[in-house]
Scaffold this motif. Structure first.
Motif, PDB file in Angstrom:
ATOM      1  N   HIS A   1       0.833  -1.206   0.000  1.00  0.00           N
ATOM      2  CA  HIS A   1       0.000   0.000   0.000  1.00  0.00           C
ATOM      3  C   HIS A   1       0.864   1.252   0.000  1.00  0.00           C
ATOM      4  CE1 HIS A   1      -3.780  -2.152   0.974  1.00  0.00           C
ATOM      5  NE2 HIS A   1      -2.928  -3.027   1.438  1.00  0.00           N
ATOM      6  N   GLY A   2       1.896   1.234   0.849  1.00  0.00           N
ATOM      7  CA  GLY A   2       2.780   2.384   0.942  1.00  0.00           C
ATOM      8  C   GLY A   2       3.485   2.656  -0.371  1.00  0.00           C
ATOM      9  N   ARG A   3       3.925   1.578  -1.016  1.00  0.00           N
ATOM     10  CA  ARG A   3       4.616   1.736  -2.306  1.00  0.00           C
ATOM     11  C   ARG A   3       3.675   2.336  -3.337  1.00  0.00           C
ATOM     12  NH1 ARG A   3       9.647   2.060  -1.097  1.00  0.00           N
ATOM     13  NH2 ARG A   3       9.629   1.088   0.929  1.00  0.00           N
ATOM     14  N   ALA A   4       2.419   1.911  -3.282  1.00  0.00           N
ATOM     15  CA  ALA A   4       1.436   2.468  -4.214  1.00  0.00           C
ATOM     16  C   ALA A   4       1.271   3.967  -3.978  1.00  0.00           C
ATOM     17  CB  ALA A   4       0.102   1.760  -4.051  1.00  0.00           C
ATOM     18  N   LEU A   5       1.228   4.358  -2.694  1.00  0.00           N
ATOM     19  CA  LEU A   5       1.074   5.783  -2.374  1.00  0.00           C
ATOM     20  C   LEU A   5       2.253   6.581  -2.918  1.00  0.00           C
ATOM     21  CD1 LEU A   5      -0.227   5.589   1.309  1.00  0.00           C
ATOM     22  CD2 LEU A   5      -1.548   5.855  -0.778  1.00  0.00           C
ATOM     23  N   LEU A   6       3.465   6.035  -2.713  1.00  0.00           N
ATOM     24  CA  LEU A   6       4.662   6.719  -3.222  1.00  0.00           C
ATOM     25  C   LEU A   6       4.610   6.839  -4.743  1.00  0.00           C
ATOM     26  CD1 LEU A   6       7.373   5.046  -0.979  1.00  0.00           C
ATOM     27  CD2 LEU A   6       6.709   7.452  -0.972  1.00  0.00           C
ATOM     28  N   ALA A   7       4.130   5.767  -5.378  1.00  0.00           N
ATOM     29  CA  ALA A   7       4.038   5.792  -6.837  1.00  0.00           C
ATOM     30  C   ALA A   7       3.106   6.907  -7.296  1.00  0.00           C
ATOM     31  CB  ALA A   7       3.543   4.442  -7.345  1.00  0.00           C
ATOM     32  N   ILE A   8       1.994   7.092  -6.566  1.00  0.00           N
ATOM     33  CA  ILE A   8       1.042   8.150  -6.916  1.00  0.00           C
ATOM     34  C   ILE A   8       1.710   9.512  -6.798  1.00  0.00           C
ATOM     35  CG2 ILE A   8      -1.061   9.312  -6.170  1.00  0.00           C
ATOM     36  CD1 ILE A   8      -2.114   6.532  -5.374  1.00  0.00           C
ATOM     37  N   ARG A   9       2.515   9.679  -5.736  1.00  0.00           N
ATOM     38  CA  ARG A   9       3.191  10.971  -5.574  1.00  0.00           C
ATOM     39  C   ARG A   9       4.153  11.225  -6.726  1.00  0.00           C
ATOM     40  NH1 ARG A   9       7.323  11.335  -0.868  1.00  0.00           N
ATOM     41  NH2 ARG A   9       8.536  10.107  -2.332  1.00  0.00           N
ATOM     42  N   GLU A  10       4.914  10.197  -7.093  1.00  0.00           N
ATOM     43  CA  GLU A  10       5.946  10.404  -8.102  1.00  0.00           C
ATOM     44  C   GLU A  10       5.354  10.691  -9.477  1.00  0.00           C
ATOM     45  OE1 GLU A  10       8.951  10.918  -7.394  1.00  0.00           O
ATOM     46  OE2 GLU A  10       8.654  10.403  -5.295  1.00  0.00           O
ATOM     47  N   ASP A  11       4.347   9.928  -9.863  1.00  0.00           N
ATOM     48  CA  ASP A  11       3.703  10.175 -11.150  1.00  0.00           C
ATOM     49  C   ASP A  11       2.374   9.445 -11.192  1.00  0.00           C
ATOM     50  OD1 ASP A  11       2.887  10.413 -13.785  1.00  0.00           O
ATOM     51  OD2 ASP A  11       4.958  10.524 -14.497  1.00  0.00           O
TER      52      ASP A  11
ATOM     53  N   GLU B   1      -1.142   4.905 -12.443  1.00  0.00           N
ATOM     54  CA  GLU B   1      -2.422   4.392 -12.948  1.00  0.00           C
ATOM     55  C   GLU B   1      -2.165   3.386 -14.079  1.00  0.00           C
ATOM     56  OE1 GLU B   1      -5.853   6.027 -12.133  1.00  0.00           O
ATOM     57  OE2 GLU B   1      -6.248   3.965 -12.757  1.00  0.00           O
ATOM     58  N   ALA B   2      -1.223   3.770 -14.956  1.00  0.00           N
ATOM     59  CA  ALA B   2      -0.922   2.913 -16.102  1.00  0.00           C
ATOM     60  C   ALA B   2      -0.315   1.583 -15.664  1.00  0.00           C
ATOM     61  CB  ALA B   2       0.037   3.639 -17.058  1.00  0.00           C
ATOM     62  N   MET B   3       0.389   1.611 -14.522  1.00  0.00           N
ATOM     63  CA  MET B   3       0.992   0.374 -14.028  1.00  0.00           C
ATOM     64  C   MET B   3      -0.007  -0.471 -13.248  1.00  0.00           C
ATOM     65  SD  MET B   3       3.967   0.418 -15.183  1.00  0.00           S
ATOM     66  CE  MET B   3       4.767  -0.929 -14.341  1.00  0.00           C
ATOM     67  N   GLY B   4      -1.248  -0.042 -13.213  1.00  0.00           N
ATOM     68  CA  GLY B   4      -2.268  -0.857 -12.577  1.00  0.00           C
ATOM     69  C   GLY B   4      -2.527  -0.512 -11.125  1.00  0.00           C
ATOM     70  N   VAL B   5      -1.966   0.626 -10.639  1.00  0.00           N
ATOM     71  CA  VAL B   5      -2.269   1.049  -9.271  1.00  0.00           C
ATOM     72  C   VAL B   5      -3.654   1.694  -9.269  1.00  0.00           C
ATOM     73  CG1 VAL B   5      -1.630   2.604  -7.409  1.00  0.00           C
ATOM     74  CG2 VAL B   5       0.148   1.428  -8.701  1.00  0.00           C
ATOM     75  N   ASN B   6      -4.490   1.276  -8.341  1.00  0.00           N
ATOM     76  CA  ASN B   6      -5.820   1.862  -8.212  1.00  0.00           C
ATOM     77  C   ASN B   6      -5.670   3.216  -7.516  1.00  0.00           C
ATOM     78  OD1 ASN B   6      -8.410   2.550  -7.579  1.00  0.00           O
ATOM     79  ND2 ASN B   6      -8.799   0.787  -6.266  1.00  0.00           N
ATOM     80  N   THR B   7      -5.314   4.244  -8.281  1.00  0.00           N
ATOM     81  CA  THR B   7      -4.937   5.521  -7.662  1.00  0.00           C
ATOM     82  C   THR B   7      -6.077   6.116  -6.838  1.00  0.00           C
ATOM     83  OG1 THR B   7      -5.537   6.646  -9.705  1.00  0.00           O
ATOM     84  CG2 THR B   7      -3.229   6.132  -9.404  1.00  0.00           C
TER      85      THR B   7
END
Lengths: 299, 336
Positions: free
Chosen positions: B187-197, B202-208
């Motif tokens: 979950h934390g990694r997903a949050l960081l991914a949202i911050r970065e781009d 979203e394109a990598m499949g993260v449910n932003t």
């Protein structure tokens, strides 16, 4: 029914003030895509400048239209300078950075101005001087003061002037070009820095104009007076479609009327919540505002 | 064995807190203890706001609203609970249980508000979201001011003084533990991914959308707990302590410490709470300098003093290198 008209008059007179402040938000948002939080505090400084310059020009009570005009011009000039200074020192160095950086900076500038004003001029509210004698007219049972009429006319004149500036002059063309696409505008020979600087000056001058008109009708000046007013004016800008000049005017009027009617019909303690409720509703239902066009997010 | 290893640090920390709690002078006699508790509350607020502002990159400036909701709900509940007592257990235990109950309910109410605030973030980004959070914070304050059941504009008093050093710092510990664990998780990694781009995530499949709302909910929950604890050692609450200005104070802590650094937020919260207490003469200039500090930080070091790193990852303590995310954070808008 007379009560209804009274609220209508008061709402319009408050609404024009919101509209004038909202124009500053909208212009800056148009060229920089930045919510200039400090705009509300330029309004506050404008009110203080009006207060001090009125005292410097003449004693309390002996009001005249000439004095009111002089105070208005001085306050607009000082605020225009302040707006340009803020842009030069705080926003220009950050223009290439992510928008979040600029947003935090804007909050910082706002916080600095509010609390700096509190240090300089103490947190106690001061009374804004009466710049000219006001008479009250009655239309049926509806009271309208000459102050309200003059404020309304001055505000309308300012908005008309702005409309002319944006759509009929070379500067307006440059401003619209920068707003549309800054890098292409620069390639076409538009002096981007100067255009943005003048945009801040014009927006800030309008805020000072609003501050004087506000001071005439609600004679109370304090360091945090801009906070709530500025937020509401921002809501007005969003309501009309931010970046859209006529939209901001309509948004200001709608908000002023909504607030007066909510306050007038028994919910006065919720007055401050009206604007935010409208904001949330508009952002959820129609984020581009009444007159705005929706723009696809650039990737 | 696994269970022992997982829970040993928790047990040890709580034991240490309990010992310190006994050694400390009692609350109402000592100003220093009060400052210490203020520090704890601010640490909780800064660390919880960091989850949204720093880790997820969704700028929220209405944290004081969540704190107020949690505080008022918990206080309202415990004022009623104070009339009862659990039979067969010592007073302290019964009060402790009531406190935990009140805090959790307060946290849940704040989390629910976080959900409601998080929902518009499905459609809004950046500046708009900031304004909406601000608006929500102000609406909450206006509603509290108009609710006679919680004292309206006069405020709420006679809150049972149940929270002392142990309760506040147990709260700090749980907040820290949860954010740390969260950051290390998927979950934390997903949050960081949202911050970065966000688009790339979203394109990598993260449910932003889902993750942004969750970040708001968790952040609001801990702000609510912090508000509840605050209520139970202040023993009174007033709507005017939860204005926009309070929210900005917390934002300054997060930004100064580093957008995404838990230890940075802790350090900034401690320093910014203690400095005005230690240097009374500074207090007058505190608020104005907060504004200046934000501007100068953004000009000089937009990701905050520690950036996205934790303090132990900095030079003298660092063991292995980590890619420089700071530079990434400072890249121009619109660049790929």
């Amino acid at each position: 029914m007379s009560e209804f008209f009274q609220h209508l008059v008061n709402g319009l007179s408050l609404g024009t003030i919101y509209a004038l402040i909202a124009l500053g938000y909208t212009m800056v948002y148009g060229v920089l895509k930045l919510i200039n939080f400090a705009h509300a505090d330029v309004f506050m400084i404008g009110a203080y400048t009006g207060l001090f310059s009125a005292r410097a020009i003449g004693g309390e009570g002996e009001g005249s239209y000439a004095r009111a005009g002089a105070v208005l011009v001085i306050s607009m000039l000082v605020s225009a300078g302040l707006g340009m200074l803020i842009e030069r020192l705080a926003y220009r160095p950050l223009r290439a950075r992510p928008r979040l950086t600029a947003l935090i900076t804007a909050i910082g500038v706002s916080f600095f101005l509010e609390n700096g004003a509190q240090l300089l001029w103490s947190p106690d509210p001061r009374r804004f001087p009466r710049l000219f004698e006001s008479h009250t007219f009655f239309l049926g049972n509806t009271a309208i003061s000459s102050m309200q009429i003059i404020a309304f006319l001055v505000a309308v004149a300012m908005m008309a002037g702005l409309q002319y500036l944006v759509f009929r002059t070379r500067f307006g063309l440059a401003m619209r070009a920068v707003s549309f696409e800054p890098s292409t505008a620069a390639l076409m020979g538009v002096p981007v820095d100067r255009t943005i600087s003048i945009t801040f000056a014009v927006g800030s001058a309008l805020a000072a104009g609003a501050a004087i008109l506000f001071g005439l009708q609600y004679p109370r000046v304090e360091p945090f007076m801009g906070l709530m007013l500025g937020l509401k004016a921002f809501v007005a800008a969003v309501l009309g479609g931010i970046g859209n000049v006529p939209g901001s005017m309509v948004g200001g009027l709608v908000l002023g009327l909504a607030e007066e009617f909510v306050a007038g019909y028994g919910l006065s303690s919720y007055r401050d919540a009206v604007a935010f409720a409208i904001l949330i509703a508009i952002l959820i239902l129609r984020p581009e505002g009444i007159f705005g066009r929706s723009v696809a997010e650039k990737v | 064995m696994q269970i022992v290893r997982a829970w040993a640090p928790v047990a040890i920390t709580l034991a240490i807190l309990a010992v310190v709690n006994v050694l400390l002078p009692s609350l109402n006699e000592d100003y220093r203890v009060h400052v210490l508790l203020d520090v704890g509350i601010n640490v909780m607020l800064a660390v919880s706001l960091n989850l949204v502002n720093g880790v997820t990159g969704q700028f929220s400036i209405g944290h004081a609203g969540f704190m107020a909701l949690g505080g008022y709900t918990a206080a309202f509940l415990s004022i009623r609970l104070a009339a009862y007592q659990l039979h067969g257990v010592p007073d302290a235990v019964s009060q402790g249980l009531f406190l935990v109950l009140a805090l959790v309910v307060g946290g849940m109410v704040a989390a629910l508000a976080g959900l409601i605030v998080g929902l518009p973030s499905l459609r809004l980004r950046g500046d708009y979201l900031a304004i909406v959070t601000l608006g929500f914070g102000e609406i909450i304050r206006v509603l509290i001011e108009n609710t006679e059941a919680v004292g309206g504009a006069r405020g709420l008093s006679n809150i049972p003084p149940w929270a002392g050093f142990f309760a506040v710092y147990a709260g700090v510990f749980v907040t820290l533990l949860c954010s740390r664990r969260l950051l290390a998780s998927t979950h934390g990694r997903a949050l960081l991914a949202i911050r970065e781009d966000e688009v790339a995530a979203e394109a990598m499949g993260v449910n932003t959308v889902g993750y942004k709302v969750r970040a708001f909910v968790v952040s609001a929950f801990f702000a609510g707990i912090a508000g509840g604890l605050y209520a139970h050692y202040q023993t009174n609450l007033a709507p005017k302590s939860f204005t926009f200005i309070r929210s900005i104070e917390i934002v300054v802590m997060v930004v100064l410490g580093g957008m995404g650094s838990i230890s940075g937020s802790v350090l900034a919260a401690v320093v910014l709470t203690l400095a005005p207490e230690l240097l009374r003469a500074l207090d007058q200039y505190r608020m104005a300098s907060y504004g200046l500090m934000l501007v100068l930080l953004m000009l000089a070091r937009p990701s905050g003093i520690f950036g996205t790193r934790e303090i132990w990852e900095l030079w003298p303590l660092r063991k292995k290198s980590k890619p420089d995310v700071d530079r990434e954070l400072a890249r121009p808008a619109g660049s790929p």
